[in-house]
Write a protein that holds these residues in place. Structure first.
Motif, PDB file in Angstrom:
ATOM      1  N   VAL A 227      46.042 -19.907 -25.988  1.00 18.76           N
ATOM      2  CA  VAL A 227      45.824 -18.939 -24.926  1.00 18.76           C
ATOM      3  C   VAL A 227      46.467 -19.390 -23.606  1.00 18.76           C
ATOM      4  CG1 VAL A 227      43.639 -19.880 -24.066  1.00 18.76           C
ATOM      5  CG2 VAL A 227      44.017 -17.424 -24.036  1.00 18.76           C
ATOM      6  N   TYR A 228      47.006 -18.419 -22.858  1.00 21.42           N
ATOM      7  CA  TYR A 228      47.343 -18.615 -21.462  1.00 21.42           C
ATOM      8  C   TYR A 228      46.410 -17.717 -20.657  1.00 21.42           C
ATOM      9  CZ  TYR A 228      49.097 -17.495 -16.927  1.00 21.42           C
ATOM     10  OH  TYR A 228      49.139 -17.274 -15.572  1.00 21.42           O
ATOM     11  N   ALA A 229      45.775 -18.237 -19.637  1.00 20.53           N
ATOM     12  CA  ALA A 229      44.929 -17.400 -18.784  1.00 20.53           C
ATOM     13  C   ALA A 229      44.848 -18.031 -17.415  1.00 20.53           C
ATOM     14  CB  ALA A 229      43.538 -17.259 -19.387  1.00 20.53           C
ATOM     15  N   SER A 230      45.017 -17.198 -16.379  1.00 22.07           N
ATOM     16  CA  SER A 230      44.942 -17.755 -15.035  1.00 22.07           C
ATOM     17  C   SER A 230      43.492 -17.892 -14.569  1.00 22.07           C
ATOM     18  CB  SER A 230      45.746 -16.892 -14.056  1.00 22.07           C
ATOM     19  OG  SER A 230      45.259 -15.573 -14.075  1.00 22.07           O
ATOM     20  N   GLY A 231      42.561 -17.345 -15.328  1.00 20.09           N
ATOM     21  CA  GLY A 231      41.148 -17.513 -15.019  1.00 20.09           C
ATOM     22  C   GLY A 231      40.355 -17.136 -16.245  1.00 20.09           C
ATOM     23  N   GLY A 232      39.033 -17.346 -16.204  1.00 17.88           N
ATOM     24  CA  GLY A 232      38.224 -16.919 -17.344  1.00 17.88           C
ATOM     25  C   GLY A 232      38.009 -18.049 -18.312  1.00 17.88           C
TER      26      GLY A 232
ATOM     27  N   PRO B 203      44.113 -24.069 -30.310  1.00 20.30           N
ATOM     28  CA  PRO B 203      45.244 -23.304 -30.851  1.00 20.30           C
ATOM     29  C   PRO B 203      44.948 -22.781 -32.251  1.00 20.30           C
ATOM     30  CG  PRO B 203      45.972 -25.440 -30.002  1.00 20.30           C
ATOM     31  CD  PRO B 203      44.468 -25.477 -30.055  1.00 20.30           C
ATOM     32  N   THR B 204      45.479 -21.611 -32.540  1.00 22.69           N
ATOM     33  CA  THR B 204      45.467 -21.112 -33.909  1.00 22.69           C
ATOM     34  C   THR B 204      46.748 -21.608 -34.575  1.00 22.69           C
ATOM     35  OG1 THR B 204      45.610 -19.148 -35.317  1.00 22.69           O
ATOM     36  CG2 THR B 204      46.321 -18.874 -33.041  1.00 22.69           C
ATOM     37  N   THR B 205      46.655 -22.002 -35.830  1.00 22.98           N
ATOM     38  CA  THR B 205      47.798 -22.655 -36.477  1.00 22.98           C
ATOM     39  C   THR B 205      48.170 -21.992 -37.794  1.00 22.98           C
ATOM     40  OG1 THR B 205      46.237 -24.182 -37.490  1.00 22.98           O
ATOM     41  CG2 THR B 205      47.379 -24.960 -35.517  1.00 22.98           C
TER      42      THR B 205
END
Ligand code: C2O
Ligand code: CU
Length: 571
Positions: free
Chosen positions: A289-294, A300-302
């Motif tokens: 995931v990339y998230a600037s907040g939260g 990671p899913t692989t």
């Protein structure tokens, strides 16, 4: 009986393309999609969920550019559904766009609907997904569009291609999660895992057996067709020890771009070439995931890339090194580097309709008796939080039913302010609820500047437009400057997309020619923002000529017998 049945009928027909008439040898391909409730086990727990033909991801639609795809949707589940063909422009035929209460009323349990998915100039990867409530969580699949027979890729022919869909898993029932979220007016319950082709992978519990495996032969090149089907997050995607070459996005080719990390937004697709050029072994393919907040799951899913041959694989592959969860520079830079394949693309140079849309998170007062708290989260475009009507807007427009929508969607926010300043006054956060559409004249050349705001805290917004691709001509951080910024626009080789991430407290400028008449939805592809109201509708008027007008509806359009969503959920 659940396999998608393909019927190939060779025929010659003329497709009126956006902007011209093109004769192609195209096929008609037919599929049957049965919506059922089926039982699935992930993370050591069982649950029943909505799927197409019992699979999630559902069946991949394979077609060639310009084909006509006919999909019979049969609803054998206990919930209503609509199916949207994300990125398919559907020239003059919004009737099959599948957007709940915008282009159709839902297909009720027990009912069916035949959708004509009219491909035109798209080539590469698109996808389909449910477009009502949050059912797209499990109801989605890839659309792979190959070059027409006799035409080639703009790169050496890959040995094989593989759809890779990044998804998301809640242990709980997603419909219940959504209803709970709408009732309480705050943030939703977070998901428990991310998925690659339906599996969380071996860093999560109980998925080592079923982890997705992709076999490759040393020396060969594979075309990976990546789709981000997650609900609320941009994802980073990497492959252990391998670089790869991005060659397309959103059903259009790009200039080849070598990288080892992709940032893909919900709704977006990316085509990339992977050359199996490392010592034969097992390697991870992983998304995080990339998230600037939260507060999102960061495991990671692989999936595993497995070279064929004789060797002893490591007990477990090495996990690629991911950017920080909030590394917005890496996410933004990736998108900023995308370019159209050829120079001198047909981007509108003269704009006849300029729109400036602020994207805001809002708080709004809720004083009615059903309100669980006095302020609810909302989100808006130009301070309008859209409510879905009880009759679809397309039908209301076509049949002249009044009282369903208004045509006063504002071209500009109600007042100008410093959109991205640090401490935002709550005054600017007032949002009005309504079903307002913006009317575009046929063939007008449209520029939309999306301006992110810092009201209630800024976040990214992956904006998606139905019925069109657009050129992304400019982007930046802070406030858009109408004098300083346009001279820097890229009018030579801007990427052609239908999804674009508006950076946190930044802006994006897009252009398109309004040459596809119909009713077209535009919204943030973060599901929670969409539910909070960050969505709007364009009505593109008919042109003068017969081939510039919307086509009539099919005879089996679903009726509007379901209760309108805002009454059910009090959004
Ligand atoms: Cu991916 Cu409105 O859709
Ligand atoms: Cu958003």
């Amino acid at each position: 009986m659940f396999t998608a049945k393909k019927v190939f009928i060779q025929c010659l027909f003329t497709i009126v393309m956006l902007g011209g008439v093109m004769e192609v040898h195209a096929l008609v391909r037919s599929f049957k999609f049965e919506l059922i409730n089926s039982l699935h086990t992930r993370l050591c727990c069982n649950k029943t969920m909505l799927t197409i033909n019992g699979q999630s991801p559902g069946p991949t639609i394979y077609a060639r550019r310009g084909d006509l795809v006919i999909v019979d949707i049969v609803n054998r589940a206990d919930q209503n559904i609509t199916i949207h063909w994300h990125g398919v422009k559907m020239p003059r035929y919004p009737w099959s766009d599948g957007t709940n209460f915008v282009t159709q009323c839902p297909i009720l349990s027990g009912k069916r609907f035949r959708q004509r998915v009219i491909l035109s100039d798209e080539e590469g990867t698109l996808w389909w997904h449910a477009h009502n409530d949050w059912s797209r969580n499990s109801v989605y699949g890839a659309i792979v569009i190959l070059p027409p027979k006799g035409e080639t890729y703009p790169f050496p022919k890959p040995h094989a291609h593989h759809p890779i869909l990044i998804g998301e898993w809640w242990k709980a029932d997603v419909q219940q999660v959504m209803e709970e979220f709408l009732k309480n007016g705050g943030d939703p319950q977070m998901s428990n895992a991310y998925l690659i082709n339906g599996q969380p992978g071996d860093l999560y519990q109980c998925s080592t057996q079923d982890i997705y495996k992709l076999q490759v032969e040393f020396g060969k090149t594979y075309l990976i067709k990546l789709v981000n089907a997650v609900m609320d997050n941009i994802m980073f995607f990497k492959i252990g020890s391998h670089k790869f070459t991005v060659v397309g996005t959103d059903g259009a080719y790009t200039k080849p771009m070598q990288t080892d990390c992709v940032a893909i937004s919900p709704g977006q697709t990316i085509d990339l070439l992977l050359e199996a050029n490392q010592p034969p072994s097992h390697y991870y393919m992983a998304a995080r995931v990339y998230a600037s907040g939260g507060d999102f799951v960061t495991i990671p899913t692989t999936a595993i890339i497995e070279y064929v041959g004789n060797y002893t694989p490591p007990p477990s592959p090495l996990l690629p090194f991911f950017p920080q969860v909030n590394d917005s520079a890496t996410s933004m830079n990736f998108t900023n580097q995308l370019r159209s394949l050829v120079n001198g693309v047909n981007v509108p140079k003269k704009v006849t309709r300029k729109l400036f849309f602020t994207l805001s998170m809002n708080r709004r007062l809720c004083l009615e008796s059903y309100c669980l708290r006095a302020t609810r989260l909302a989100s808006s475009v130009n301070n309008v939080s859209m409510l879905l009507p009880g009759v679809d807007i397309l039908q209301a427009y076509y049949r002249g039913i009044s009282g369903v929508y208004t045509t006063d969607f504002p071209d500009f926010p109600p007042s100008a302010f410093d959109y991205t300043k640090d401490a935002m006054l709550e005054e600017s956060s007032a949002t009005r609820l309504g079903t307002a559409v913006s009317v575009l004249e046929y063939n007008s050349t449209v520029e939309v500047v999306f301006q992110g705001t810092n009201i209630a805290g800024g976040v990214e917004h992956p904006m998606h437009l139905h019925g069109y691709s657009f050129y992304v001509v400019g982007s930046g951080l802070g406030n858009f400057d109408g004098i300083r910024d346009p001279p820097n626009y890229n009018l030579i080789d801007p990427p052609l997309m239908e999804n674009i991430v508006v950076p946190r407290n930044g802006w994006i400028s897009i252009r398109f020619k309004a040459n596809n008449p119909g009713v077209w939805y535009m919204h943030c592809h973060f599901e929670r923002h969409q539910s909070w109201g960050m969505k709007m509708v364009f009505i593109v008027e008919d042109g003068e000529q017969p081939h510039e007008k919307m086509l009539p509806p099919p005879p089996d359009m679903p009726g509007c017998d379901a209760p309108p969503p805002q009454l059910l959920f009090r959004i």
